[in-house]
Design an enzyme around this catalytic site. Structure first.
Site, PDB file in Angstrom:
ATOM      1  N   CYS A 173      13.127  26.071 -45.982  1.00 32.01           N
ATOM      2  CA  CYS A 173      13.507  27.057 -46.997  1.00 32.01           C
ATOM      3  C   CYS A 173      12.779  28.370 -46.754  1.00 32.01           C
ATOM      4  O   CYS A 173      13.171  29.409 -47.270  1.00 32.01           O
ATOM      5  CB  CYS A 173      13.198  26.524 -48.384  1.00 32.01           C
ATOM      6  SG  CYS A 173      11.592  25.751 -48.472  1.00 32.01           S
ATOM      7  N   GLU A 185      15.172  24.577 -56.195  1.00 30.73           N
ATOM      8  CA  GLU A 185      14.789  25.491 -55.124  1.00 30.73           C
ATOM      9  C   GLU A 185      15.974  25.538 -54.186  1.00 30.73           C
ATOM     10  O   GLU A 185      16.405  24.509 -53.681  1.00 30.73           O
ATOM     11  CB  GLU A 185      13.551  24.922 -54.440  1.00 30.73           C
ATOM     12  CG  GLU A 185      12.936  25.897 -53.494  1.00 30.73           C
ATOM     13  CD  GLU A 185      12.055  25.177 -52.525  1.00 30.73           C
ATOM     14  OE1 GLU A 185      11.256  24.329 -52.936  1.00 30.73           O
ATOM     15  OE2 GLU A 185      12.201  25.459 -51.330  1.00 30.73           O
TER      16      GLU A 185
HETATM   17  P1  NAP Z   1      22.981  19.809 -51.095  1.00 31.13           P
HETATM   18  O1  NAP Z   1      24.390  19.768 -50.653  1.00 31.13           O
HETATM   19  O2  NAP Z   1      22.616  20.860 -52.051  1.00 31.13           O
HETATM   20  O3  NAP Z   1      22.634  18.364 -51.673  1.00 31.13           O
HETATM   21  C1  NAP Z   1      21.322  18.026 -52.161  1.00 31.13           C
HETATM   22  C2  NAP Z   1      21.454  16.860 -53.129  1.00 31.13           C
HETATM   23  O4  NAP Z   1      22.106  17.300 -54.313  1.00 31.13           O
HETATM   24  C3  NAP Z   1      22.276  15.707 -52.607  1.00 31.13           C
HETATM   25  O5  NAP Z   1      21.734  14.511 -53.093  1.00 31.13           O
HETATM   26  C4  NAP Z   1      23.638  15.955 -53.203  1.00 31.13           C
HETATM   27  O6  NAP Z   1      24.362  14.777 -53.434  1.00 31.13           O
HETATM   28  C5  NAP Z   1      23.290  16.567 -54.542  1.00 31.13           C
HETATM   29  N1  NAP Z   1      24.310  17.489 -55.000  1.00 31.13           N
HETATM   30  C6  NAP Z   1      24.695  18.642 -54.406  1.00 31.13           C
HETATM   31  N2  NAP Z   1      25.635  19.258 -55.127  1.00 31.13           N
HETATM   32  C7  NAP Z   1      25.843  18.487 -56.212  1.00 31.13           C
HETATM   33  C8  NAP Z   1      26.714  18.581 -57.328  1.00 31.13           C
HETATM   34  N3  NAP Z   1      27.559  19.595 -57.490  1.00 31.13           N
HETATM   35  N4  NAP Z   1      26.662  17.592 -58.250  1.00 31.13           N
HETATM   36  C9  NAP Z   1      25.825  16.550 -58.107  1.00 31.13           C
HETATM   37  N5  NAP Z   1      24.993  16.401 -57.061  1.00 31.13           N
HETATM   38  C10 NAP Z   1      25.000  17.357 -56.129  1.00 31.13           C
HETATM   39  O7  NAP Z   1      22.020  19.988 -49.872  1.00 31.13           O
HETATM   40  P2  NAP Z   1      21.940  19.197 -48.484  1.00 31.13           P
HETATM   41  O8  NAP Z   1      22.883  18.083 -48.359  1.00 31.13           O
HETATM   42  O9  NAP Z   1      20.513  18.868 -48.382  1.00 31.13           O
HETATM   43  O10 NAP Z   1      22.269  20.289 -47.410  1.00 31.13           O
HETATM   44  C11 NAP Z   1      23.417  21.089 -47.462  1.00 31.13           C
HETATM   45  C12 NAP Z   1      23.040  22.572 -47.368  1.00 31.13           C
HETATM   46  O11 NAP Z   1      22.059  22.904 -48.335  1.00 31.13           O
HETATM   47  C13 NAP Z   1      22.387  22.981 -46.069  1.00 31.13           C
HETATM   48  O12 NAP Z   1      23.296  23.200 -45.060  1.00 31.13           O
HETATM   49  C14 NAP Z   1      21.624  24.208 -46.468  1.00 31.13           C
HETATM   50  O13 NAP Z   1      22.460  25.316 -46.443  1.00 31.13           O
HETATM   51  C15 NAP Z   1      21.192  23.941 -47.867  1.00 31.13           C
HETATM   52  N6  NAP Z   1      19.776  23.518 -47.979  1.00 31.13           N
HETATM   53  C16 NAP Z   1      18.884  24.465 -48.322  1.00 31.13           C
HETATM   54  C17 NAP Z   1      17.551  24.127 -48.458  1.00 31.13           C
HETATM   55  C18 NAP Z   1      16.545  25.149 -48.849  1.00 31.13           C
HETATM   56  O14 NAP Z   1      15.387  24.798 -49.031  1.00 31.13           O
HETATM   57  N7  NAP Z   1      16.912  26.405 -49.028  1.00 31.13           N
HETATM   58  C19 NAP Z   1      17.120  22.828 -48.219  1.00 31.13           C
HETATM   59  C20 NAP Z   1      18.069  21.870 -47.855  1.00 31.13           C
HETATM   60  C21 NAP Z   1      19.395  22.240 -47.758  1.00 31.13           C
HETATM   61  P3  NAP Z   1      25.133  14.038 -52.249  1.00 31.13           P
HETATM   62  O15 NAP Z   1      24.193  13.884 -51.131  1.00 31.13           O
HETATM   63  O16 NAP Z   1      25.547  12.762 -52.860  1.00 31.13           O
HETATM   64  O17 NAP Z   1      26.246  14.915 -51.834  1.00 31.13           O
END
Ligand code: NAP
Length: 496
Positions: free
Chosen positions: A269, A232
């Site tokens: 979200c 998601e």
């Molecule tokens: P994220 O960067 O997507 O990370 C979520 C999880 O996935 C973390 O455990 C991260 O690991 C892992 N991950 C991300 N990219 C990866 C990759 N290429 N390979 C392996 N693992 C990966 O999300 P976030 O830290 O929660 O927030 C960052 C941004 O995501 C926010 O600023 C927002 O824009 C978006 N977000 C959107 C929603 C939604 O529901 N639409 C919800 C939350 C966040 P690590 O922590 O080890 O880096």
């Protein structure tokens, strides 16, 4: 508190143990799995205030929100317990043999849903309880009969560790196979990627960024054996403000939307990141009233520094685009982890020319698109990407004149809302929390509600099996008393 990142040998061991546990866990009946899920809920509650305080300290969420999220988490564990105890969710179908059918006899065929195998779950930053360690992905996968390996989100590793300890206690209490639940830390992509690539992993649950979700989806599809990734990711949840209704109810609508945009510092979200309306004097009145509310909203501390940095960066990018202007902005609290509520506007013409404006700005931000007329509003709807939700604010008689819009939005979103805002997701069987790409990677499934279990199962048909070798749900005598489709009739009867 610091938590040690899992090493590659530890990841290997965790997935192997989850696989071995799966081989026995998958055969447990619904009553046993239900006991386990109920014990998880009880043990989470038994963590008491230490869980609430840890989550508040790690995420900056207020106490009321964390308490309500705990309620949602224990609530969905018990909801899935009830589902599997009753048992009909396996969708059992029986077509009896017709040995005398001409020209060829028909075999006895029976089908039901069975669990996929070990599921990798990524904790979500924005729901430290309800979408993390014992979140909807974990609870539905365990209910399905899958083992689970959680990769904790580093932004709330302590909260995740506490919930994991509750799940381990529940495992011991209810005699679950050791290894059915695994919990790993890893503040870097290595751990998550190793889990997704592991040949014994059979599915992935993820909530987070489009970049992260898409990277994991691509990785899973490049495996020699591709596996499903239920990610998601990104949704801006458009709200269509119909003209007659806006003229009558601009004030009420402005209050409703201001509250929805700013709730939880916009870190949902389902945040309404886009409002679409015909440009006229009523829209001006609406924007003025909305702005009054936005300006007085205190800036809130965001979940983690990465989310705050991303918010500031994405907002600055949006503001730098041609034709975008600020309509209202709350005061800057001078702290770079805070997100100030912001509403901007742009003409539909500029919006349609600029794909960047259709991307999510995760935080208390919304873009108003001003359309020249109703035709342009319809054109904008036709150009939308997939969304978790789409809302229409309008009275019934007016919406009846927008049948084509309503019809179109059905293709664009997983949940259609009339006279309401997208925030506030009920956890009930009729919920659909999913939608076409890029809101999720698979629009056929929901991440919330009882149907979330369907992500982690697959159908198996049993042909010409003797009664003694069939799973209980498919036996002639129906020992579990589940609903089944027998020769075209839904019934709890025995096979005649
Ligand atoms: P994220 O960067 O997507 O990370 C979520 C999880 O996935 C973390 O455990 C991260 O690991 C892992 N991950 C991300 N990219 C990866 C990759 N290429 N390979 C392996 N693992 C990966 O999300 P976030 O830290 O929660 O927030 C960052 C941004 O995501 C926010 O600023 C927002 O824009 C978006 N977000 C959107 C929603 C939604 O529901 N639409 C919800 C939350 C966040 P690590 O922590 O080890 O880096």
């Amino acid at each position: 508190m610091e938590f040690k990142d899992a090493t590659l040998p530890e990841i290997e061991a965790a997935v192997r143990e989850a696989h071995v546990a799966f081989l026995s866990y998958k055969n447990l009946n619904g009553k046993k799995k239900g006991e386990f899920l109920r014990a998880i809920a009880d043990e989470i509650e038994a963590l008491g205030n230490s869980l609430i305080q840890t989550a508040m300290q790690e995420t900056n969420l207020p106490e009321a929100r964390v308490v309500s999220e705990r309620g949602r988490t224990t609530g969905h564990c018990r909801m899935f317990a009830q589902l599997v105890e009753e048992g009909s969710w396996v969708d059992a179908r029986i077509d009896s043999a017709q040995p005398h059918r001409v020209p060829a006899p028909r075999p006895d065929l029976r089908k039901m849903l069975v669990p996929l195998g070990p599921v990798v779950v990524f904790g979500a930053a924005n729901f430290p309880l309800a979408y993390s360690t014992a979140g909807g992905d974990t609870a539905s996968a365990l209910a399905a009969g899958c083992s689970v390996i959680v990769k904790a989100h580093p932004a709330h590793a302590g909260t995740s560790e506490l919930v994991a300890s509750a799940i381990r206690k529940a495992m011991i209490q209810t005699g679950m196979p050791q290894g059915v639940f695994q919990h790993l830390h890893g503040a870097g992509f290595e751990a998550g990627q190793a889990l997704v690539k592991h040949p014994l992993a059979k599915a992935v649950g993820f909530t987070g960024s489009l970049t992260g979700g898409r990277a994991l989806f691509d990785l899973a599809n490049q495996r020699p054996e591709p596996i499903p990734v239920f990610a998601e990711m990104s949704s801006i949840n458009p709200v269509y403000l119909l003209p007659e209704s806006l003229a009558k109810n601009f004030e009420k609508t402005a209050l409703l939307l201001a509250n929805s945009v700013t709730q939880g510092v916009g870190q949902f979200c389902t945040n309404p990141g886009l409002m679409i309306a015909v440009d006229n004097d009523d829209l001006k009145k609406y924007i003025k009233r909305l702005g009054e509310e936005i300006i007085k909203t205190p800036a809130g501390t965001m979940l983690h520094q990465g989310i705050a940095n991303n918010y500031h960066k994405r907002m600055a990018e949006s503001l730098a685009q041609k034709g975008v202007s600020i309509e209202a902005q709350a005061t800057d609290a001078g702290n770079n982890r805070q997100g100030r509520a912001t509403v901007v506007s742009v003409s539909a013409k500029d919006f349609l020319k600029n794909p960047l404006l259709a991307e999510e700005v995760f935080g208390p931000f919304s873009l108003i698109v001003k359309c020249a007329d109703v035709n342009e509003l319809n054109l904008l709807a036709a150009r939308q990407h997939g969304q978790l939700t789409s809302s229409i604010i309008g009275e019934e008689a007016e919406i009846e004149k927008f049948q084509s819009l309503l019809n179109l939005l059905r293709e664009k979103a997983g949940r259609l809302i009339i006279n309401g805002v997208p925030t506030g997701v009920e956890v009930v069987p009729s919920q659909n929390h999913g939608g076409p790409y890029p809101s999720t990677t698979d629009s056929r499934f929901t991440a919330v509600g009882t149907d979330a279990i369907k992500r982690f199962v697959r159908p198996v048909a049993f042909q010409n099996f003797p009664n003694s070798l069939l799973p209980s749900e498919l036996k002639n005598e129906n020992p579990l008393n589940v609903f089944r489709l027998i020769d075209g009739n839904w019934t709890r009867d025995q096979v005649k």
